[in-house]
Motif scaffolding. Structure first.
Motif, PDB file in Angstrom:
ATOM      1  N   VAL A 146       9.026  69.008 -61.266  1.00  0.00           N
ATOM      2  CA  VAL A 146       9.533  67.740 -61.794  1.00  0.00           C
ATOM      3  C   VAL A 146       9.125  66.584 -60.887  1.00  0.00           C
ATOM      4  N   SER A 147       9.143  66.842 -59.582  1.00  0.00           N
ATOM      5  CA  SER A 147       8.756  65.806 -58.626  1.00  0.00           C
ATOM      6  C   SER A 147       7.333  65.324 -58.871  1.00  0.00           C
ATOM      7  N   GLY A 148       6.452  66.237 -59.267  1.00  0.00           N
ATOM      8  CA  GLY A 148       5.065  65.865 -59.510  1.00  0.00           C
ATOM      9  C   GLY A 148       4.876  64.973 -60.719  1.00  0.00           C
ATOM     10  N   LEU A 149       5.849  64.977 -61.645  1.00  0.00           N
ATOM     11  CA  LEU A 149       5.724  64.162 -62.856  1.00  0.00           C
ATOM     12  C   LEU A 149       5.818  62.666 -62.560  1.00  0.00           C
ATOM     13  N   LYS A 150       6.481  62.315 -61.485  1.00  0.00           N
ATOM     14  CA  LYS A 150       6.756  60.899 -61.233  1.00  0.00           C
ATOM     15  C   LYS A 150       5.496  60.066 -61.107  1.00  0.00           C
ATOM     16  N   PHE A 151       4.409  60.673 -60.657  1.00  0.00           N
ATOM     17  CA  PHE A 151       3.186  59.907 -60.466  1.00  0.00           C
ATOM     18  C   PHE A 151       2.574  59.477 -61.803  1.00  0.00           C
ATOM     19  N   ARG A 152       2.851  60.246 -62.851  1.00  0.00           N
ATOM     20  CA  ARG A 152       2.398  59.845 -64.181  1.00  0.00           C
ATOM     21  C   ARG A 152       3.367  58.859 -64.815  1.00  0.00           C
ATOM     22  N   VAL A 153       4.652  59.101 -64.616  1.00  0.00           N
ATOM     23  CA  VAL A 153       5.675  58.265 -65.237  1.00  0.00           C
ATOM     24  C   VAL A 153       5.700  56.857 -64.642  1.00  0.00           C
ATOM     25  N   LEU A 154       5.522  56.750 -63.321  1.00  0.00           N
ATOM     26  CA  LEU A 154       5.646  55.456 -62.649  1.00  0.00           C
ATOM     27  C   LEU A 154       4.540  54.473 -63.010  1.00  0.00           C
ATOM     28  N   ARG A 155       3.432  54.972 -63.510  1.00  0.00           N
ATOM     29  CA  ARG A 155       2.289  54.096 -63.779  1.00  0.00           C
ATOM     30  C   ARG A 155       2.672  52.938 -64.706  1.00  0.00           C
ATOM     31  N   GLU A 156       3.426  53.245 -65.758  1.00  0.00           N
ATOM     32  CA  GLU A 156       3.792  52.200 -66.711  1.00  0.00           C
ATOM     33  C   GLU A 156       4.687  51.142 -66.075  1.00  0.00           C
ATOM     34  N   PHE A 157       5.546  51.541 -65.155  1.00  0.00           N
ATOM     35  CA  PHE A 157       6.387  50.565 -64.457  1.00  0.00           C
ATOM     36  C   PHE A 157       5.522  49.564 -63.692  1.00  0.00           C
ATOM     37  N   LEU A 158       4.505  50.082 -63.009  1.00  0.00           N
ATOM     38  CA  LEU A 158       3.628  49.204 -62.230  1.00  0.00           C
ATOM     39  C   LEU A 158       2.757  48.349 -63.134  1.00  0.00           C
ATOM     40  N   GLN A 159       2.307  48.910 -64.257  1.00  0.00           N
ATOM     41  CA  GLN A 159       1.517  48.119 -65.194  1.00  0.00           C
ATOM     42  C   GLN A 159       2.309  46.945 -65.751  1.00  0.00           C
ATOM     43  N   LEU A 160       3.622  47.111 -65.824  1.00  0.00           N
ATOM     44  CA  LEU A 160       4.495  46.033 -66.296  1.00  0.00           C
ATOM     45  C   LEU A 160       4.864  45.058 -65.183  1.00  0.00           C
ATOM     46  N   ASP A 161       4.268  45.268 -63.980  1.00  0.00           N
ATOM     47  CA  ASP A 161       4.432  44.363 -62.840  1.00  0.00           C
ATOM     48  C   ASP A 161       5.822  44.450 -62.210  1.00  0.00           C
ATOM     49  N   TYR A 162       6.347  45.696 -62.102  1.00  0.00           N
ATOM     50  CA  TYR A 162       7.618  45.906 -61.417  1.00  0.00           C
ATOM     51  C   TYR A 162       7.394  46.764 -60.171  1.00  0.00           C
ATOM     52  N   SER A 163       8.021  46.371 -59.077  1.00  0.00           N
ATOM     53  CA  SER A 163       8.019  47.191 -57.875  1.00  0.00           C
ATOM     54  C   SER A 163       9.099  48.256 -58.023  1.00  0.00           C
ATOM     55  N   VAL A 164       8.777  49.475 -57.593  1.00  0.00           N
ATOM     56  CA  VAL A 164       9.684  50.603 -57.800  1.00  0.00           C
ATOM     57  C   VAL A 164      10.041  51.243 -56.465  1.00  0.00           C
ATOM     58  N   LEU A 165      11.337  51.459 -56.253  1.00  0.00           N
ATOM     59  CA  LEU A 165      11.805  52.285 -55.148  1.00  0.00           C
ATOM     60  C   LEU A 165      12.098  53.655 -55.744  1.00  0.00           C
ATOM     61  N   LEU A 166      11.138  54.557 -55.596  1.00  0.00           N
ATOM     62  CA  LEU A 166      11.253  55.891 -56.177  1.00  0.00           C
ATOM     63  C   LEU A 166      12.225  56.735 -55.357  1.00  0.00           C
ATOM     64  N   SER A 167      13.162  57.364 -56.037  1.00  0.00           N
ATOM     65  CA  SER A 167      14.167  58.162 -55.345  1.00  0.00           C
ATOM     66  C   SER A 167      14.303  59.530 -55.990  1.00  0.00           C
ATOM     67  N   ASP A 168      14.248  60.571 -55.176  1.00  0.00           N
ATOM     68  CA  ASP A 168      14.641  61.888 -55.657  1.00  0.00           C
ATOM     69  C   ASP A 168      16.157  61.904 -55.837  1.00  0.00           C
TER      70      ASP A 168
END
Length: 426
Positions: A225-247
């Protein structure tokens, strides 16, 4: 730069000269084959008949030797023309490469601003903060609407969760609320988690169906599941949002947004447990067989923790996500190892390194569980410090340790951490 301009101008000049030669040669060939041009149909009928008779008469007078010689000349010209075209293609390719190099330099200047003169010794500082991307809401309008409501200052905490981590999700979300953080979002990887979040007033986003992701999301363990975040987070960055990723195995004790520097593409928690391992050190390798040169200096740093990092919406950041996601789709590898390899490995033959700026978080403020259980709980002075977060990443018995951390730092139970071993009982 002057040498490069002269080289490009020389190449351009060569292209023009070659084009002129080709034009002259082709013109000679067509002048011979069509002495009266392509538009002879405009001549009166009588003139065309006369031209036809003259041409037939002239043709009948040509000797076989003359015809063969002309055919030979045409073949020779055709061969030369092919060779010239090959040279044109080669010169064009070289020119394209030169233009690409020029374009890259121009783009860099456009991104970084005007060229500057170098200041006095000791005053020169390189740019560390890359510009953010232009937001593209078309990539996910539904997510864009959610982020407008949840994010504060174009940034937010994001966590991925499925029903396998429900108990830890409860501790995670409870402490986020207690600290007063409002800009956070859970990416629910199954219906049960989405329903739990809605019932407990936890901001939640559930992605559109994607079998490539959903199959892992439903059944995957912690690392999968942890490995999925790299695919999921892309859209957040494309929308110009900074993300603090947390397990999910993290206890929030203060608001982390008050302790970020935001000067790098990636700002990450470390797996290191002291100044050397967290921030890097010179590790001397001893090889006695080398005699005088027996000591080789190497640079060492313990890895960034891919379960807690702040990532800005920049081109290098998105390239990092793409690289890691692509490798995880092709290799059976641990996402944290791949994450660090892509961040740190330099360019070398056959490989282009990532040009992303990075910062290590303070390991006492953004604390991993090795620091807590090996060092902090045994030191009277360090026990007085209140970390921003504690990540139970070094221990498999995550849930009971998370509860103990809450008891110690929130409820003030001083012996709450004492019953756990330093490491893990296999």
């Amino acid at each position: 730069m002057a040498g490069r301009r002269e080289k490009v101008q020389s190449i351009r000049g060569s292209r023009i000269a070659i084009a002129i030669v080709i034009g002259v040669l082709v013109g000679c060939v067509f002048a011979f084959l069509f002495p009266h041009g392509f538009f002879s149909s405009n001549l009166p009928i009588q003139d065309r008949q006369l031209v036809k008779k003259n041409f037939q008469a002239g043709s009948s007078c040509e000797s076989p030797e003359r015809v063969n010689m002309l055919k030979s000349d045409i073949a020779s010209l055709t061969e030369k023309n092919a060779e010239l075209q090959k040279q044109v293609r080669q010169l064009t390719a070289k020119l394209r490469l030169a233009e690409q190099g020029k374009d890259q330099a121009q783009k860099q200047v456009m991104v970084l601003g005007e060229q500057h003169k170098v200041g006095p010794f000791g005053t020169v500082k390189a740019l560390r903060t890359n510009p953010t991307v232009v937001p593209d809401e078309s990539v996910n309008p539904r997510l864009a609407k959610i982020l407008e409501e949840v994010a504060v200052g174009k940034e937010l905490i994001v966590a991925l969760a499925n029903s396998n981590v429900k108990s830890m999700l409860e501790v995670w979300s409870t402490n986020i609320k207690r600290v007063g953080i409002t800009n956070y979002l859970v990416v629910a990887l199954d219906d049960q988690t989405a329903e739990y979040c809605k019932t407990n007033d936890i901001p939640v986003y559930q992605r559109d169906p994607d079998e490539g992701i959903d199959s892992i999301a439903r059944k995957g363990g912690n690392h999968a599941v942890s490995g999925l975040k790299f695919r999921v987070l892309r859209e957040f960055l494309q929308l110009d949002y900074s993300v603090l990723l947390s397990d999910i195995d993290i206890v929030f004790l203060q608001n982390p947004f008050e302790y970020l520097y935001r000067d790098s593409d990636v700002e990450s928690m470390t797996d290191g447990h002291n100044n050397m391992t967290a921030y890097g050190y010179n590790d001397v390798f001893d090889e006695p067989a080398m005699g005088w040169a027996r000591y080789a200096h190497t640079m060492r740093i313990w890895v960034f923790n891919s379960g807690f990092f702040y990532i800005r919406p920049t081109i290098p950041s998105i390239e990092l996500l793409d690289r890691v996601a692509d490798r995880l789709a092709k290799e059976k590898a641990w996402d944290q190892a791949v994450f660090n390899e892509e961040l740190f490995f330099p360019s070398h033959p056959g490989y282009y390194g990532l040009h992303a700026s990075k910062r290590v978080m303070d390991f006492y403020l953004f604390m991993n569980s090795k620091v807590l259980f090996k060092t902090v709980r045994k030191d009277a002075n360090l026990k007085k410090l209140k970390p921003v977060v504690v990540h139970v990443n070094y221990h498999p018995d995550k849930f009971p340790r998370m509860l103990a951390i809450v008891e110690f730092y929130v409820n003030g139970k001083q012996d709450a951490l004492d019953g756990f071993p330093v490491g893990s009982d296999w």
